[in-house]
Motif scaffolding. Structure first.
Motif, PDB file in Angstrom:
ATOM      1  N   ILE A  99      17.954  14.591  36.566  1.00 55.45           N
ATOM      2  CA  ILE A  99      19.383  14.881  37.013  1.00 55.45           C
ATOM      3  C   ILE A  99      19.738  13.740  38.305  1.00 55.45           C
ATOM      4  O   ILE A  99      20.567  13.165  38.503  1.00 55.45           O
ATOM      5  CB  ILE A  99      19.524  16.123  37.808  1.00 55.45           C
ATOM      6  N   MET A 100      18.517  13.181  38.787  1.00 54.72           N
ATOM      7  CA  MET A 100      18.566  12.201  39.881  1.00 54.72           C
ATOM      8  C   MET A 100      18.668  10.715  39.083  1.00 54.72           C
ATOM      9  O   MET A 100      19.356   9.806  39.499  1.00 54.72           O
ATOM     10  CB  MET A 100      17.413  12.175  40.742  1.00 54.72           C
ATOM     11  N   GLY A 101      18.197  10.763  37.839  1.00 55.11           N
ATOM     12  CA  GLY A 101      17.959   9.363  36.994  1.00 55.11           C
ATOM     13  C   GLY A 101      17.433   8.487  37.668  1.00 55.11           C
ATOM     14  O   GLY A 101      17.364   7.121  37.459  1.00 55.11           O
ATOM     15  N   THR A 102      16.351   8.764  38.522  1.00 52.31           N
ATOM     16  CA  THR A 102      15.366   7.868  39.138  1.00 52.31           C
ATOM     17  C   THR A 102      14.260   7.555  38.218  1.00 52.31           C
ATOM     18  O   THR A 102      14.031   8.308  37.399  1.00 52.31           O
ATOM     19  CB  THR A 102      14.974   8.359  40.341  1.00 52.31           C
ATOM     20  N   ASP A 103      13.635   6.337  38.421  1.00 54.40           N
ATOM     21  CA  ASP A 103      12.411   6.198  37.694  1.00 54.40           C
ATOM     22  C   ASP A 103      11.036   6.959  37.865  1.00 54.40           C
ATOM     23  O   ASP A 103      10.485   7.316  36.871  1.00 54.40           O
ATOM     24  CB  ASP A 103      12.006   4.719  37.878  1.00 54.40           C
ATOM     25  N   VAL A 104      10.878   7.496  38.990  1.00 53.53           N
ATOM     26  CA  VAL A 104       9.891   8.468  39.235  1.00 53.53           C
ATOM     27  C   VAL A 104      10.361   9.493  40.319  1.00 53.53           C
ATOM     28  O   VAL A 104      11.376   9.285  41.226  1.00 53.53           O
ATOM     29  CB  VAL A 104       8.599   7.544  40.014  1.00 53.53           C
ATOM     30  N   THR A 105       9.817  10.817  40.012  1.00 54.96           N
ATOM     31  CA  THR A 105      10.099  11.555  40.962  1.00 54.96           C
ATOM     32  C   THR A 105       8.757  12.333  41.292  1.00 54.96           C
ATOM     33  O   THR A 105       7.744  12.744  40.245  1.00 54.96           O
ATOM     34  CB  THR A 105      11.133  12.881  40.175  1.00 54.96           C
ATOM     35  N   TYR A 106       8.276  12.829  42.539  1.00 54.17           N
ATOM     36  CA  TYR A 106       6.977  13.478  42.732  1.00 54.17           C
ATOM     37  C   TYR A 106       7.104  14.472  43.947  1.00 54.17           C
ATOM     38  O   TYR A 106       8.080  14.338  44.712  1.00 54.17           O
ATOM     39  CB  TYR A 106       6.130  12.549  42.997  1.00 54.17           C
ATOM     40  N   LEU A 107       6.286  15.357  43.931  1.00 51.60           N
ATOM     41  CA  LEU A 107       6.372  16.431  45.033  1.00 51.60           C
ATOM     42  C   LEU A 107       5.101  16.247  45.542  1.00 51.60           C
ATOM     43  O   LEU A 107       3.923  16.335  45.101  1.00 51.60           O
ATOM     44  CB  LEU A 107       6.465  17.676  44.511  1.00 51.60           C
ATOM     45  N   SER A 108       4.890  16.284  47.021  1.00 54.59           N
ATOM     46  CA  SER A 108       3.715  16.163  47.862  1.00 54.59           C
ATOM     47  C   SER A 108       3.669  17.464  48.788  1.00 54.59           C
ATOM     48  O   SER A 108       4.717  17.737  49.274  1.00 54.59           O
ATOM     49  CB  SER A 108       3.862  14.946  48.802  1.00 54.59           C
ATOM     50  N   GLU A 109       2.498  18.296  48.606  1.00 49.68           N
ATOM     51  CA  GLU A 109       2.312  19.469  49.441  1.00 49.68           C
ATOM     52  C   GLU A 109       1.606  19.221  50.559  1.00 49.68           C
ATOM     53  O   GLU A 109       0.477  18.259  50.718  1.00 49.68           O
ATOM     54  CB  GLU A 109       1.628  20.472  48.431  1.00 49.68           C
ATOM     55  N   PHE A 110       2.197  19.741  51.819  1.00 52.58           N
ATOM     56  CA  PHE A 110       1.378  19.776  52.875  1.00 52.58           C
ATOM     57  C   PHE A 110       0.319  20.782  53.147  1.00 52.58           C
ATOM     58  O   PHE A 110       0.320  21.909  52.819  1.00 52.58           O
ATOM     59  CB  PHE A 110       2.418  20.198  54.224  1.00 52.58           C
ATOM     60  N   ASP A 111      -0.946  20.215  53.503  1.00 48.16           N
ATOM     61  CA  ASP A 111      -1.970  20.933  53.695  1.00 48.16           C
ATOM     62  C   ASP A 111      -1.996  21.303  55.147  1.00 48.16           C
ATOM     63  O   ASP A 111      -2.186  20.411  56.000  1.00 48.16           O
ATOM     64  CB  ASP A 111      -3.296  20.107  53.581  1.00 48.16           C
ATOM     65  N   VAL A 112      -2.047  22.638  55.391  1.00 48.16           N
ATOM     66  CA  VAL A 112      -1.949  23.248  56.881  1.00 48.16           C
ATOM     67  C   VAL A 112      -3.223  22.992  57.815  1.00 48.16           C
ATOM     68  O   VAL A 112      -3.333  22.938  59.002  1.00 48.16           O
ATOM     69  CB  VAL A 112      -1.556  24.766  56.976  1.00 48.16           C
ATOM     70  N   ILE A 113      -4.291  22.574  57.042  1.00 51.01           N
ATOM     71  CA  ILE A 113      -5.759  22.459  57.697  1.00 51.01           C
ATOM     72  C   ILE A 113      -5.947  20.940  58.074  1.00 51.01           C
ATOM     73  O   ILE A 113      -6.281  20.721  59.223  1.00 51.01           O
ATOM     74  CB  ILE A 113      -6.594  23.079  56.890  1.00 51.01           C
ATOM     75  N   THR A 114      -5.924  20.162  57.140  1.00 46.86           N
ATOM     76  CA  THR A 114      -5.902  18.735  57.417  1.00 46.86           C
ATOM     77  C   THR A 114      -4.873  18.186  57.796  1.00 46.86           C
ATOM     78  O   THR A 114      -4.864  16.949  58.297  1.00 46.86           O
ATOM     79  CB  THR A 114      -6.681  18.156  55.932  1.00 46.86           C
TER      80      THR A 114
END
Length: 326
Positions: A99-114
């Protein structure tokens, strides 16, 4: 073709309505040509053409909004149907990508420890550097978004503030060829869970509507991660409860067995069986051979009834220490 009555106020409205219906089927230049053929003056042509362009733009906006709402509805429905977290997150990223029509989409998850941000899911990415990217705390655009808890975007990543650059992050961006990047935070009660990105391999400006749409999908992803973490905590709590119950059962079992041995020993003494009866009672309860010794560790009697000697027992240091502390 007969020109419309110039005194008729309805003629421009009728023609505008006709072109509104045909929408994008007729180009702007052809619209003006047709209006001129109808006999409209230059001012009327300009006014009517402007109205047609505005109507077309509004129709396009409504169609786009309809598609966006359909995507959000489908995503929300899957939140209640799909139980596999990885599958659901990948679908969310794929939908954002489409739906965004971008070349790349990605999800980064936050590590609460590091406190690192690790890329978990991608769509359109071709480089392993981005697909497995781990961004240390304080580095890159992703950290700025996590710290500010607000959407941010750059038209050209190479122009981004130098203090935020990191060699590993920059290498991943270059390997993927990303230029324009939009990131929105994934939040739960003000706590950062991750960042959802949409990026292009060319310069691009992101609109407020696009930021709002990506933010809505990021909210859905937040629900997924929050639910997954709650389930993990519930499983850990259940495991700890199970371990505590096992320890309690062992304690109760040992206590009950100790009570039984205690009662047996009392009965043995009351019956006047002496050391031999005590040794046999302990041997039966502990399922071990038992020897009763005096304070000098000289055997007095054995549960097996074997003949005893007066030679003191030789015990390992650990056993001797335990006896001294007892």
């Amino acid at each position: 073709m007969t020109a419309p009555d110039s005194d008729s106020d309805s003629a421009p409205n009728v023609i505008a309505a006709l072109f509104d219906v045909t929408s994008d089927a007729v180009g702007d230049e052809h619209v003006e040509q047709v209006l001129a053929e109808f006999g409209f003056g230059a001012m009327e042509v300009a006014e009517t053409a402007a109205r047609i362009r505005a109507s077309r733009s509004e129709f396009r906006r409504l169609r786009r909004r309809e598609n966006e709402l359909a995507v959000l509805y489908s995503s929300a429905r899957e939140l209640a149907q799909v139980r596999d977290v990885d599958t659901l997150l990948q679908r969310l990223v794929n939908r954002a990508h489409d739906i965004m029509g971008t070349d790349v989409t990605y999800l980064s998850e936050f590590d609460v420890i590091t406190r690192d941000l690790n890329v978990r899911k991608t769509a359109g990415a071709v480089s392993p550097e981005l697909q497995h990217l781990q961004v240390p705390a304080g580095a890159g655009l992703v950290s700025a978004i996590a710290e500010s808890r607000a959407a941010q975007w750059v038209q050209n990543y190479s122009d981004y503030t130098q203090s935020r650059h990191d060699e590993v992050v920059d290498a991943a961006i270059v390997a993927e060829g990303l230029v324009a990047i939009l990131g929105v935070p994934m939040l739960s009660d003000g706590q950062i869970l991750g960042v959802l990105f949409a990026a292009d391999r060319r310069e691009r400006r992101f609109t407020a509507d696009q930021i709002a749409l990506l933010s809505a999908l990021a909210d859905h992803a937040s629900v997924v991660l929050q639910t997954a973490r709650a389930l993990d905590r519930a499983e850990e709590s259940a495991a700890e409860t199970g371990r505590a119950l096992d320890e309690l059962r062992e304690h109760v079992s040992a206590r009950d067995k100790s009570n039984i041995v205690h009662q047996d020993l009392i009965h043995a003494v009351l019956r006047g069986g002496g050391y031999a009866q005590v040794a046999r009672t302990l041997s039966s309860s502990l399922e071990r051979s038992t020897v009763v010794v005096d304070s000098e560790l000289r055997p007095l009697v054995k549960s097996s009834g074997e003949q005893i000697t007066t030679v003191p027992l030789s015990l390992p240091p650990a056993v001797s220490e335990a006896i001294d502390q007892s």
